[in-house]
Design a protein around this motif. Sequence first.
Motif, PDB file in Angstrom:
ATOM      1  N   TYR A  33       0.831  -1.202   0.000  1.00  0.00           N
ATOM      2  CA  TYR A  33       0.000   0.000   0.000  1.00  0.00           C
ATOM      3  C   TYR A  33       0.872   1.260   0.000  1.00  0.00           C
ATOM      4  O   TYR A  33       1.965   1.280   0.557  1.00  0.00           O
ATOM      5  N   PRO A  35       1.946   5.066   1.162  1.00  0.00           N
ATOM      6  CA  PRO A  35       1.965   5.649   2.514  1.00  0.00           C
ATOM      7  C   PRO A  35       0.628   6.273   2.904  1.00  0.00           C
ATOM      8  O   PRO A  35       0.202   6.165   4.045  1.00  0.00           O
ATOM      9  N   GLU A  36      -0.034   6.923   1.954  1.00  0.00           N
ATOM     10  CA  GLU A  36      -1.383   7.449   2.172  1.00  0.00           C
ATOM     11  C   GLU A  36      -2.308   6.700   1.233  1.00  0.00           C
ATOM     12  O   GLU A  36      -2.077   6.648   0.023  1.00  0.00           O
ATOM     13  N   THR A  37      -3.345   6.115   1.785  1.00  0.00           N
ATOM     14  CA  THR A  37      -4.250   5.285   0.994  1.00  0.00           C
ATOM     15  C   THR A  37      -5.672   5.449   1.511  1.00  0.00           C
ATOM     16  O   THR A  37      -5.904   6.153   2.492  1.00  0.00           O
ATOM     17  N   ASP A  38      -6.594   4.810   0.855  1.00  0.00           N
ATOM     18  CA  ASP A  38      -7.999   4.855   1.276  1.00  0.00           C
ATOM     19  C   ASP A  38      -8.592   3.462   1.057  1.00  0.00           C
ATOM     20  O   ASP A  38      -8.993   3.119  -0.047  1.00  0.00           O
ATOM     21  N   ARG A  52      -6.495   4.639   6.254  1.00  0.00           N
ATOM     22  CA  ARG A  52      -6.005   5.716   5.398  1.00  0.00           C
ATOM     23  C   ARG A  52      -4.481   5.820   5.301  1.00  0.00           C
ATOM     24  O   ARG A  52      -3.972   6.766   4.713  1.00  0.00           O
ATOM     25  N   SER A  53      -3.781   4.864   5.872  1.00  0.00           N
ATOM     26  CA  SER A  53      -2.315   4.935   5.783  1.00  0.00           C
ATOM     27  C   SER A  53      -1.728   3.530   5.811  1.00  0.00           C
ATOM     28  O   SER A  53      -2.370   2.577   6.263  1.00  0.00           O
ATOM     29  N   ARG A  54      -0.502   3.451   5.344  1.00  0.00           N
ATOM     30  CA  ARG A  54       0.218   2.169   5.393  1.00  0.00           C
ATOM     31  C   ARG A  54       0.342   1.706   6.839  1.00  0.00           C
ATOM     32  O   ARG A  54       0.222   0.521   7.136  1.00  0.00           O
ATOM     33  N   GLU A 117      -5.922   2.973  -3.291  1.00  0.00           N
ATOM     34  CA  GLU A 117      -7.343   2.957  -2.930  1.00  0.00           C
ATOM     35  C   GLU A 117      -7.883   1.553  -3.164  1.00  0.00           C
ATOM     36  O   GLU A 117      -7.510   0.887  -4.128  1.00  0.00           O
TER      37      GLU A 117
END
Length: 150
Positions: A33, A35-38, A52-54, A117
Amino acid sequence: MRTPEETFRALLDGACRLQNGDRDQADRLAGFYAPETDVRHPLAPLGDTPLRSREALRRHFATAGTGTLSGVRVEDVRVHHTADPEVLVGEFTYRGDTGWTAPAVIVFRIRDGLIVESRDYVDHLGLARATGALDALCAQLTARRPTEAH
């Protein structure tokens, strides 16, 4: 750099390994993932809590695989490519040695080999049945007031 399909297939492999007791997979899975994800689970019976983050995913995976599932494998894998090269739809079925099944569909947005995402549609009731947690889940659902639903 992995293709979106390679990322999806590696994620499935790591998830099975984690569920079958390989605790080292938690860090490996989080590494798929950005570092910033959804990441969302829209059909989660107790409501969706976005990851929302790794680091949030690392914590999520660290607590996964501690249940009573055994012989977890993935079957019936189908990959659906879309007109958007970042978007992939993965369809599969989790199966276990005791005969349980849990179908799933995940819609991913994968950029530069990392998941930025995803929407994970998993048979949560099937998993609760498989882990012997169905009664506890039903109790949690019936104890909630309607205003607490997400």
